[in-house]
Design a protein around this motif. Structure first.
Motif, PDB file in Angstrom:
ATOM      1  N   GLU A  40      25.345  58.950  60.631  1.00  0.00           N
ATOM      2  CA  GLU A  40      25.184  58.773  62.082  1.00  0.00           C
ATOM      3  C   GLU A  40      26.503  58.440  62.735  1.00  0.00           C
ATOM      4  N   SER A  41      27.279  57.588  62.077  1.00  0.00           N
ATOM      5  CA  SER A  41      28.598  57.264  62.622  1.00  0.00           C
ATOM      6  C   SER A  41      29.457  58.524  62.688  1.00  0.00           C
ATOM      7  N   LEU A  48      22.357  65.244  58.217  1.00  0.00           N
ATOM      8  CA  LEU A  48      21.665  64.100  58.791  1.00  0.00           C
ATOM      9  C   LEU A  48      20.172  64.372  58.907  1.00  0.00           C
ATOM     10  N   SER A  98      23.267  55.794  57.907  1.00  0.00           N
ATOM     11  CA  SER A  98      24.112  55.074  58.844  1.00  0.00           C
ATOM     12  C   SER A  98      25.518  55.650  58.845  1.00  0.00           C
ATOM     13  N   ASN A 142      17.510  62.129  56.834  1.00  0.00           N
ATOM     14  CA  ASN A 142      16.449  61.454  57.589  1.00  0.00           C
ATOM     15  C   ASN A 142      15.086  61.773  56.991  1.00  0.00           C
TER      16      ASN A 142
END
Length: 702
Positions: free
Chosen positions: A349-350, A234, A346, A238
């Protein structure tokens, strides 16, 4: 002074204490004291730089030394010394200190002592005896401590003092070793428990991570901690998303600029082909303009230039359209890349949030593992240090001087005991004198009369000695009694506006305080001052004037008050004293009834027509109703108070009773005064004895 007034009490207490101190000193058994000296350092020297089990003591920490002093007086140390010197089984030791009064420790059978109490009881008793006779004395501002033992046996005192010092050193070493040994055992058991707990916590952490598929990378965090792979991915995505967003923003800016001014974009301005075509068009346009200045537009060369210019314009427009398509394609590509990365972020993140939810228990287990590991590592390090430092520390207590055999008894000390006895005697005597003086409410000093009874002092009358009667003293014009009553007469001259009152009554609180002598003396002195005076014995219950003048009381005041006689029939000249007297007369059944009428007032008025002064010897105040009846009929009352004889509170009570009548109390005469018993007695003997002392000196040839 206080001590002089109660000198007999003080001297008696002093003599009793000195005698008691002498007797006690002679009866005391000689005691021998042996003293050994030890040094107690704040901490022992260390070979390694590791801390020991015990806490270090600082310069300001007196708790360390107070603990050492307490250990020196420990009962366990006393029992250790008693056991080492074999005092437990020695009946002579207990007999020496009279510690077996009831015979509960030893019994005598066949001429020898046999222990009847258990060894534990005898050991405790022996330790108590040693502690009762031991003294621990720290030397001020030093690390030295004196250990002294006192007993009737000099050799025993030396043995106990030395054994105590050595026993304290041994017990100190054993205590240090025992503390290290206990610490090692304790840490070892705790290490075993923590080792099992650490293994269990690590095993639980691994099982939970496997079940929840939580994968972490060691050292991937900023602080070197573990980090999950999802978090790692992540973070990377990012970063890519931020770069893609930046590219998309830049491409969108170029596209918007192209839409507003297609030919002025950076790509158009830097395109060589487009710049060449714009340069060629500029040249053709210049030639075309030059031809139009000479020819018409239909001129064939001009028409040819116009066609060329139109062709160049189409080429420029085509090139700009191609550049715009490239810019739009770049923008669409950047936007698509950004949206794709955003979708992946996304999704991660989940996944990360789901993993965080599942990682709560994982972190709990991780913290438990970390805590157990820290505790285990810390205790393991401490265990290793104690194992090294436990046997290398030196003792912090050393013997400076062993006790010598005492050659002289330390007690009893006769001189010291006598000094203490004298001090105690003076203190006790002073205390008794103070208590007696505080509890003594009698008037011991004439100067205190006004403060104690609230009346002015008319004078003080010395106590007669040597068997001299008041009548004999009054007949001697140079006697101290005459001088004292002359001072009273002088004070009475200033008691009223008209000088000496015409009628006087003399009373007191109780019988025997000198009121009759005062009345007799005042009548005598008034007669000697060439004043006609009559003395009336108003004490009809216990008359005494007739004794003083040497007559009887067959007829007197009671006859007049009863109406049986006139005043002239009762007058009795007393040439010896110079006045006229009226005795009390026969003792009536109730004198108060005779005084309630107006006969006494009439008698006084009748006498004052002939005489200058009427002096009445009134009865005492307490318990009688006669005095208020008499006091209300005379001009003034003189109150006689016996020095050292009556309490001031009784005098005040009597005066309060007397004040209820309409009488005027002129003042107080302190009678039977002894200057030597007064607090300030040195100030009163001069006036009374001056003439007599001078006369004695003349008779002795001085």
């Amino acid at each position: 002074m206080l001590f002089w007034r109660w000198r007999k009490v003080v001297l008696g207490a002093l003599a009793a204490c000195v005698l008691l101190g002498l007797i006690v000193t002679l009866l005391m058994t000689p005691q021998f004291t042996a003293i050994s000296t030890i040094e107690i350092s704040r901490d022992s020297a260390k070979i390694v730089s590791m801390q020991g089990v015990e806490q270090d003591a600082t310069d300001a920490d007196q708790e360390f030394y107070q603990t050492q002093y307490g250990l020196l007086r420990a009962h366990s140390l006393a029992e250790r010394v008693a056991s080492e010197l074999k005092l437990v089984d020695d009946p002579a030791f207990f007999a020496l200190f009279n510690a077996d009064k009831n015979g509960k420790l030893f019994s005598t059978a066949a001429g020898r002592s046999v222990p009847i109490a258990s060894r534990e009881i005898r050991l405790r008793a022996a330790g108590s005896v040693l502690l009762d006779n031991l003294r621990v004395s720290p030397t001020r501002m030093s690390r030295l401590v004196d250990i002294s033992f006192t007993s009737p046996d000099a050799a025993l005192s030396q043995k106990v003092a030395n054994a105590w010092s050595k026993g304290f050193i041994q017990s100190n070493l054993e205590r240090r070793f025992g503390a290290s040994s206990y610490a090692r055992d304790f840490l070892e058991s705790r290490l075993q428990q923590l080792r099992v707990k650490l293994n269990d916590s690590e095993r639980a952490l691994m099982n939970y991570a496997r079940a929840q598929r939580i994968i972490t990378l060691p050292g991937a965090g900023k602080d070197g901690s573990e980090q999950s792979t999802i978090a790692f991915d992540l973070v990377a995505l990012n970063g890519s998303l931020a770069s893609a967003t930046s590219d998309r923003v830049a491409a969108e800016a170029r596209y918007q600029a192209y839409r507003k001014r297609p030919g002025e974009t950076a790509e158009a301005l830097t395109n060589n082909s487009l710049n060449d075509m714009r340069t060629k068009r500029s040249e053709l346009a210049s030639e075309y303009t030059k031809l139009l200045t000479q020819f018409e537009p239909a001129y064939p060369p001009a028409t040819a230039l116009a066609r060329q210019i139109a062709q160049v314009d189409r080429s420029i427009a085509g090139e700009e359209a191609r550049i715009g398509g490239a810019i739009r394609a770049g923008y669409d590509s950047a936007l698509a890349r950004e949206q794709a990365l955003q979708a992946k972020v996304s999704d991660l993140e989940s996944s990360f949030l789901d993993q965080r939810r599942r990682s709560i228990q994982y972190r709990v287990l991780q913290r438990e593992v970390d805590t157990n590991r820290q505790l285990y590592d810390g205790l393991l390090q401490r265990y290793k240090e104690i194992g090294i430092a436990g046997g290398v520390g030196t003792n912090n207590v050393a013997i400076v001087d062993l006790a010598d055999l005492p050659l002289r008894p330390s007690s009893p000390r006769l001189l010291l005991n006598l000094i203490l006895a004298i001090f105690a005697g003076v203190s006790i005597g002073g205390l008794l004198a103070f208590l007696l003086d505080q509890s003594d409410e009698t008037i011991s000093d004439p100067s205190e009369a006004e403060r104690l009874v609230g009346l002015p002092l008319l004078g003080s009358i010395p106590k007669l000695g040597g068997g001299t009667t008041p009548s004999e003293a009054l007949l001697d014009r140079k006697s101290a009694l005459v001088d004292a009553y002359l001072a009273v007469q002088t004070s009475l001259q200033f008691s009223t506006e008209r000088g000496m009152p015409g009628s006087l009554a003399v009373t007191s609180t109780r019988p025997g305080e000198g009121k009759s002598t005062t009345a007799l003396a005042l009548a005598t002195l008034l007669a000697r001052s060439q004043r006609k005076t009559v003395l009336i014995d108003g004490d009809m219950r216990s008359p005494s004037i007739h004794h003083l003048i040497g007559t009887n009381h067959d007829r007197g005041l009671s006859n007049y008050l009863a109406g049986d006689s006139t005043a002239e029939d009762l007058l009795m000249p007393v040439p010896e004293f110079g006045f006229t007297a009226i005795t009390s007369g026969p003792i009536p059944p109730n004198a108060a009834e005779l005084l309630t009428g107006n006969r006494l007032s009439a008698l006084i008025e009748e006498l004052l027509r002939t005489f200058d002064h009427v002096v009445i010897d009134a009865p005492p105040v307490m318990g009688l109703a006669d005095v208020p009846l008499i006091a209300g009929r005379v001009e003034g009352v003189i109150y006689a108070v016996e020095s050292h004889g009556i309490r001031a509170s009784l005098v005040r009570t009597a005066l309060a009773r007397l004040s209820s009548s309409s009488s005027r109390i002129l003042g107080v005469v302190v009678t039977k005064f002894e200057p030597k018993r007064a607090n300030k007695g040195y100030g009163y003997t001069y006036g009374y004895d001056y003439g007599q002392e001078k006369k004695k000196r003349s008779l002795l040839g001085d």
